[in-house]
Design an enzyme around this catalytic site. Structure first.
Site, PDB file in Angstrom:
ATOM      1  N   ASP B 353       1.197  -1.268   0.406  1.00 22.65           N
ATOM      2  CA  ASP B 353       0.050  -0.153  -0.346  1.00 22.65           C
ATOM      3  C   ASP B 353       1.052   1.023   0.128  1.00 22.65           C
ATOM      4  O   ASP B 353       2.034   1.067  -0.064  1.00 22.65           O
ATOM      5  CB  ASP B 353      -0.570  -0.518   1.770  1.00 22.65           C
ATOM      6  CG  ASP B 353      -2.005  -0.481   0.826  1.00 22.65           C
ATOM      7  OD1 ASP B 353      -2.338  -0.204   0.253  1.00 22.65           O
ATOM      8  OD2 ASP B 353      -2.781  -0.898   2.387  1.00 22.65           O
ATOM      9  N   ASP B 694      -4.915  -3.002   4.547  1.00 31.64           N
ATOM     10  CA  ASP B 694      -5.134  -1.954   6.144  1.00 31.64           C
ATOM     11  C   ASP B 694      -6.860  -2.075   6.150  1.00 31.64           C
ATOM     12  O   ASP B 694      -7.562  -2.709   7.193  1.00 31.64           O
ATOM     13  CB  ASP B 694      -5.215  -0.310   6.046  1.00 31.64           C
ATOM     14  CG  ASP B 694      -4.366  -0.215   5.371  1.00 31.64           C
ATOM     15  OD1 ASP B 694      -5.951  -0.113   4.039  1.00 31.64           O
ATOM     16  OD2 ASP B 694      -4.558   0.883   5.267  1.00 31.64           O
ATOM     17  N   ASP B 698      -9.295  -5.212   2.284  1.00 34.76           N
ATOM     18  CA  ASP B 698      -7.281  -5.806   1.817  1.00 34.76           C
ATOM     19  C   ASP B 698      -8.091  -7.451   1.276  1.00 34.76           C
ATOM     20  O   ASP B 698      -7.219  -7.778   1.608  1.00 34.76           O
ATOM     21  CB  ASP B 698      -7.165  -5.214   2.329  1.00 34.76           C
ATOM     22  CG  ASP B 698      -7.122  -3.707   0.971  1.00 34.76           C
ATOM     23  OD1 ASP B 698      -6.135  -3.693   0.672  1.00 34.76           O
ATOM     24  OD2 ASP B 698      -6.056  -2.369   2.119  1.00 34.76           O
TER      25      ASP B 698
END
Lengths: 288, 1001
Positions: B353, B694, B698
């Protein structure tokens, strides 16, 4: 991960295995080229030759440190074992069962005794000397021929009624059988601390009447002049002294448990793990 | 059946199909049979509830605990040991039936084997039970109560009673109780971070703004949070049919892949089991053909199995992994799934990310432009000063605007905290500006107090500026100061002059050009740019009693003086560039996957090194060569920035091509589901993929990845649950330390296994020689168990503490097909070389003990039948002494003890040589790893206790041993050490040689 978990069919597996064993494209046999195989085999050959040599060297060194006359340690031989002849072992130790009227049941036992006593004929004992002293026969020097030590003679006639000479059936048909008790040899073992150890046979369980036993030689003793034993190399012709026991009042058709202990200082018979240390226990049943 | 499941997953992966956001209110009322004012009737609601079920997520079917437990009982080596135990009992039964004298030995052996299996099984089960259930947190997220209109009345209902068509009211702070189509909203903002990962609250209204239901403003999703404002809406989906419900079922639908280390261990178990079974069967046949009794042959078989199976090893591996897990936890990597520890080490692609992981997750002022010049600001985490040139009077003017035209404030009571750590009330960019000015100017609140605010127009999306009017802090200057900030082009429109070096100069086209260049440059860096301008209001027109009215705007808002630009970015964490370059040298590809704008994503990727300074994307090349994008040779571009929209239209081949051809990839504007597609694409390349995430969205990707990494601070519970690992500090750099630990444990497990396997030969040889040469049994089965589960356990764990031999971050990730944990070099070297040496050493001890007690080696050969006969109580030794059965047995036990002690002594040497695989022990340091010494002392201590402490317990078959026999094998221990040093020396001296290839494991 998916690729690794793919299920292969059997034929694919076989094909893969075949390619593994010999891959004609890469000329690899089991994942190695042939020359590589030669090298690896040679290496391992050399490696194992060296290891065997090393092992042989160690054993050789060990042998050179070993005293050929007596063992370095006798950790397990603190007290001699005792054996009985004839010895017929059942699933629970010595069991001697026979039928007085059926001579096939005791002929084997008698033959066993005769065979056992062949080592005690005067001819077999001719190398040994006659001993008369009732003390330990201590020899610090090699007095015998070819650097050996002398051994005392023990002939079967010393067992008198149980010698098989006067009574070749050892009293089996009469129901008064002879048994021979032998004490195991231990190098440089001095049994009895000056008094001759003797055999004492009793019933294991308290019976209503005591066991009547004749001991041969007299008193059932092992004469001290047979001790100490100096080992096979020093006394090649040594034979164990024996004590014969003749049971006189065996009740017929009853299984009796008898124990023959050797009484003497230095001989223990209370080891719970070892039923043959300093004593021999057996079951006797005489049928008619 | 499998197909059906696959189809279902495919369906779920497709973007959401929903049209409620397009419908008007009345259409909705009609569709759901409800009324906006009255809501559903209770009866109708009950009907729908009966039809649809409660509004809650169904937990997945869990494997029954007992099944899990039984799996542990038969997995790995357990099945072999069970066979051994069953054989023991069978032979016990036969012997008992035959009335043999001591049949209980076999009964005990069987019981001991069963106990070993059960205990290791319980241990493994306990470890597995620690892994938590993913659905637990989904259910935790369900809101408890919801305010519903039913029967024209407002009611508090448990949220799981909600049905489609219910009218619910939400307010700031509530969790959205179901998927809701909004019908009215007042300043409503929702935090969709648990769903999309975007942390910025998004405003919600009742307008249909986007075709995609995920993007349109009039839908609020189940389990997200309403941050502020109020709203009313119609429930359109409940329970498992909500977006989150689909994702949850997607997450549990995506199979958990086997970890690489699990595969390695399986491979190892197969190998050892194969060796055990083939040797066992071979010798069973040999012993039967040598006319041993079948029963005896079975007992030999048990012995061979027990000798071959490293009983303690799997437990040791688990302990080593958990030790590493603990060590990683100290470095902020919390590992949930033990085996993931190693997976991280074999990772070859990290899909990371951006926000929060690579970046600090806060806006920070990065650049300034004033006096026709761009200045860079410090963006590190713990800035206390700003180094750029602050002498220009333009800066003084700019700083005043930055300070005053700002509504953000520090929460009170944080004076002692570093400025960067203080909590601010206000939006992200105002916060950035506040902190920026606090760092440079000091007490901002005091400055604001001295420049009293008399009027203010807050920022709104129509005028795109923010304005405030202040008294000045100069008591002699009675003018008002008007300050304004906003979108740079809008601000510039309102200006007629520009401040250069403190002087106002007319804004001519040349200066406007300079502004444009600067604006483009800052924007091109992916930064959010704000323009600042001011105006001192003439004292005569605006006396200090003047009443400013913000509605009529009775003050000038044009012909202002442009002062400068400030640009902000969420800057990369300072440790990240270093970590990325470490990954690069470790052969790990870092791919950025973000929902952010491509330009921002690319800028961050460049600044952290995910896209290196020299590489270009296709677009860059096109721009440089001035040719259309289509004409560029795609192979030339090492970097790629892929937009989520492009990704949507790609098939898997195209994606594969991108993943193959570009070494530096950024995926921008990706939607939740696309992350999963990217992960699968990477896995198709054969990569071991680590994914960070997070949000709830996901979790499928986290599950699918070889190792899912959730963020500890920003991460949602669902993400944490789906992940194998949690980064406590959300820092990318921690992943790299994790990788290092993972690689280290792989190396160390190799060492542990090599150490453990070696003595198997020394345990096995006695059986083989016993069968072939008929010598008295050199070592008992129980004694072997005491080595495997006693003396060897602590040393093999101690190897997990070994430091790395070389820089393990400078080699490529291991190839999971080629670089096996247990390769043939390891097995062959351990079994056929060191193992053989150990056996020779142990046999020398054995023969020494027997010889010194009276049985010379030559007399031992071929004595087995008489030796073991209960009927021979005057067995003659080499000196003519006669032994009873028990005396022989006791000697045999002494032999066992001597053999055991020799193996233990040589295992000390084995432990020392296993510290390194390539380097000399002296380079590694003999005393650096203290735990090894704990292992050595424990090993010898346990051996001492067994021989001298428990030497009188007959069942254990140990006897007190004469002291000198402990040293018989010492020369062999030294030989093992010297030989291994020699091996390592040749490996180092001749890399790539025949020796290296065959001797390095």
């Amino acid at each position: 991960m998916a690729t690794l978990n793919e299920k292969k069919t059997c034929s694919e597996r076989m094909e893969n295995f075949r390619l593994f064993v010999w891959n004609p494209e890469t000329k690899l046999c089991m994942g190695r080229s042939l020359i590589n195989w030669v090298w690896i085999i040679l290496y391992y050959l050399a490696f194992y030759v060296v290891m065997s040599g090393l092992f042989a060297l160690c054993i050789y060194t060990l042998m050179t440190t070993i005293n050929p006359y007596e063992p370095d340690y006798q950790d397990q031989l603190k007290s001699p074992g005792v054996t009985l002849r004839p010895d017929v072992y059942g699933s629970r130790g010595l069991q001697i069962y026979y039928n007085v009227s059926d001579n096939r049941t005791w002929e084997g036992l008698v033959t066993a005794l005769h065979t056992f006593l062949t080592e005690y004929t005067p001819a077999a004992q001719h190398l040994n000397i006659n001993c008369t002293n009732n003390t330990y026969f201590i020899q610090d020097t090699f007095d015998g021929p070819n650097k050996t030590k002398l051994s005392c003679k023990f002939t079967s006639d010393m067992l008198q009624n149980c010698s098989g000479i006067t009574d070749p059936t050892f009293g089996f048909p009469e129901g008064k059988p002879c048994f021979i008790v032998k004490m195991n040899r231990i190098v440089k073992f001095f049994p009895g601390n000056g008094t001759a150890p003797r055999v004492n046979c009793t019933y294991v369980d308290k019976e209503s009447y005591p066991l009547e036993v004749d001991y041969y030689p007299r008193n059932g003793t092992f004469n001290l002049h047979y001790f100490p034993y100096y080992g096979k190399k020093a006394q090649p012709s040594y034979s164990n002294p024996l004590v014969a026991v003749k049971f006189l009042n065996i009740t017929r058709n009853v299984e009796l448990k008898i124990v023959c202990r050797i009484i003497g200082a230095g001989i223990t018979f209370d080891n719970v793990h070892d039923p043959y240390e300093g004593k021999v226990e057996f079951k006797l049943k005489i049928e008619d | 059946k499998g197909n059906k499941k696959k189809k279902k997953t495919e369906e779920l992966k497709k973007e959401l199909d929903l049209d409620d956001h397009r419908l008007s209110t009345s259409e909705l009322e009609k569709k759901y049979g409800t009324s906006i004012n009255k809501g559903l009737s209770s009866a109708r609601a009950a009907e729908i509830l009966a039809r649809d079920g409660p509004n809650s997520l169904t937990p997945p079917k869990a494997t029954p605990e007992i099944v899990k437990f039984l799996k542990q009982m038969v997995g790995g080596f357990s099945i072999l040991l069970w066979i051994g135990a069953v054989f023991s009992w069978i032979s016990f039964g036969i012997q008992l039936a035959q009335g043999a004298e001591s049949p209980f030995d076999n009964l005990y052996l069987g019981v001991v084997l069963a106990l070993v299996v059960i205990l290791t099984g319980i241990f493994a089960y306990y470890q597995e039970a620690k892994s938590t259930n993913i659905m637990a947190s989904f259910s935790k997220m369900i809101p408890q109560q919801a305010l519903v209109i039913r029967d024209a009345e407002k009611k508090e209902l448990p949220a799981d009673q909600l049905v489609v068509g219910d009218i619910v009211e939400i307010k700031g702070g509530d969790r959205i109780p179901a998927d809701i189509r909004l019908i009215s909203a007042q300043g409503c903002k929702v935090d969709n971070s648990s769903l999309t990962g975007e942390s910025e609250p998004q405003s919600r209204s009742c307008d249909f703004t986007h075709e995609n239901p995920l993007e349109t403003k009039n839908i609020a999703f189940y389990s997200t949070t309403c941050v502020e404002g109020t709203a009313t809406g119609i429930v359109i989906n409940t329970g498992d049919r909500t977006i989150i419900g689909r994702i949850a079922s997607l997450a549990s639908g995506v199979g958990n892949e086997k970890t690489p280390i699990a595969i390695e261990i399986e491979h190892f178990v197969y190998m050892v089991a194969g060796v055990a079974i083939s040797i066992g069967v071979l010798f069973f046949i040999i012993s039967v053909s040598m006319r041993y009794k079948i029963l005896d042959s079975i007992i030999f078989l048990i012995g061979i199995i027990v000798a071959n199976v490293p009983e303690g090893l799997l437990a040791t591996v688990t302990v080593s992994l958990s030790l590493t897990a603990k060590r990683m936890a100290k470095k902020n990597c919390l590992v949930k799934n033990l085996e993931a520890v190693e997976t991280l080490g074999s990772t070859s692609i990290i899909c990371s990310d951006k926000t929060g992981t690579l970046t600090q997750n806060r806006m920070t002022v990065a650049h300034l432009w004033f006096d026709n010049q761009i200045y860079s600001a410090d963006t590190s985490e713990d800035q206390t000063t700003q180094p750029f040139d602050q002498s220009s009077p333009s800066w003084a003017a700019l700083s005043k605007i930055v300070t005053l035209c700002n509504r953000a404030e520090f929460r009170p009571g944080q004076e002692n905290l570093p400025i960067m750590k203080r909590v601010v009330v206000g939006d992200a960019s105002e916060t950035a500006l506040l902190k920026f000015s606090e760092v440079i100017l000091g007490d901002v609140m005091n400055i604001r107090a001295q420049n009293k605010k008399v009027a203010e127009i807050p920022f709104n999306s129509t005028n795109k500026f923010q304005l405030s009017i202040h008294e000045t802090d100069d008591p002699n200057d009675k003018r008002f100061l008007l300050v304004m900030k906003g979108a740079p082009e809008r601000i510039l429109e309102r200006c007629s002059t520009i401040m250069i070096n403190g002087k106002e100069e007319p804004l001519d086209s040349e200066k406007a050009e300079a502004f444009q260049t600067a604006y483009m440059e800052l924007g091109g860096m992916g930064e959010r740019v704000l323009g600042f301008c001011h105006l001192y209001l003439p004292e005569n027109e605006f006396p200090d009693t003047y009443q400013f009215d913000t509605d009529t705007m009775n003050f000038p808002t044009s012909n202002l003086c442009f002062v400068g630009l400030l640009s902000m970015i969420d800057p990369p964490r300072s440790t990240v560039p270093d970590a990325v370059s470490k990954c690069r040298s470790a052969g790990i590809k870092v791919i950025m996957v973000t929902g952010d704008h491509p330009i921002t994503a690319k800028a961050i990727a460049k600044s952290v090194g995910i896209i290196s300074a020299t590489s270009e994307t296709v677009e860059d090349i096109a721009k440089r060569l001035n040719i259309p994008v289509e004409q560029v040779n795609r192979r030339e571009a090492t970097a790629a920035v892929v937009n989520g929209m492009e990704l949507k239209d790609m098939n898997s081949e195209q994606l594969d091509e991108i993943l193959c051809n570009h070494s530096e990839i950024v995926f921008a504007r990706t939607s939740p589901q696309q992350k999963l597609i990217i992960v699968e694409g990477c896995q198709r390349q054969g990569a071991v993929v680590a994914v960070t995430g997070d949000g709830v969205n996901d979790s499928p990707a986290l599950k699918k990845a070889d190792i899912g990494i959730a963020m500890g601070i920003a991460g949602s519970d669902a993400a944490k649950n789906a992940a194998d690992m949690v980064l406590l500090d959300d820092n990318f750099a921690s992943i790299v330390t994790g990788v290092e630990e993972g690689r280290l444990i792989f190396d160390n497990l190799k060492k542990t296994i090599a150490y453990t396997l070696t003595k198997n030969i020394a345990e096995l040889c006695p059986f083989l020689i016993y069968i072939i040469a008929s010598i008295p049994m050199p070592i008992g089965t129980i004694t072997i168990l005491f080595i495997d589960l006693g003396t060897d356990i602590i040393p093999s764990v101690a190897l997990a503490y070994e430091k790395a031999e070389s820089d393990i971050m400078n080699r490529r990730p291991r190839n999971k097909r080629r670089d096996r944990l247990v390769n043939h070099q390891l097995a062959v070297y351990s079994y056929l070389q060191i193992g053989i040496m150990q056996s020779v050493g142990a046999f020398v001890t054995y023969f020494t003990v027997y010889a010194e007690q009276g049985f010379l080696p030559s007399t031992l050969l071929g004595v087995r039948v008489n030796w073991e006969s209960n009927a021979i109580n005057d067995f003659e030794d080499s000196y003519g002494q006669q032994w009873t059965k028990y005396q022989r047995t006791y000697l045999q036990w002494t032999g066992y003890t001597a053999f055991f002690v020799s193996i233990t002594i040589q295992q000390v040497a084995d432990l020392i040589i296993r510290k390194t695989r390539r380097n000399s022990i002296f380079r590694q340091g003999l005393f650096k790893n203290k735990v090894i010494w704990v292992g050595i002392f424990s090993q010898i201590g346990i051996a001492l206790i067994l021989t001298y402490g428990l030497g009188h317990v007959t069942a254990l078959n140990f006897t007190p041993l004469r002291f000198q026999y402990w040293f018989v094998a010492v020369p062999f221990a030294i030989l093992i050490w010297v030989y291994d040093e020699f091996r390592k020396l040749l490996i180092r001296r001749y890399p790539g040689s025949w020796w290296d290839k065959n001797m390095y494991y």
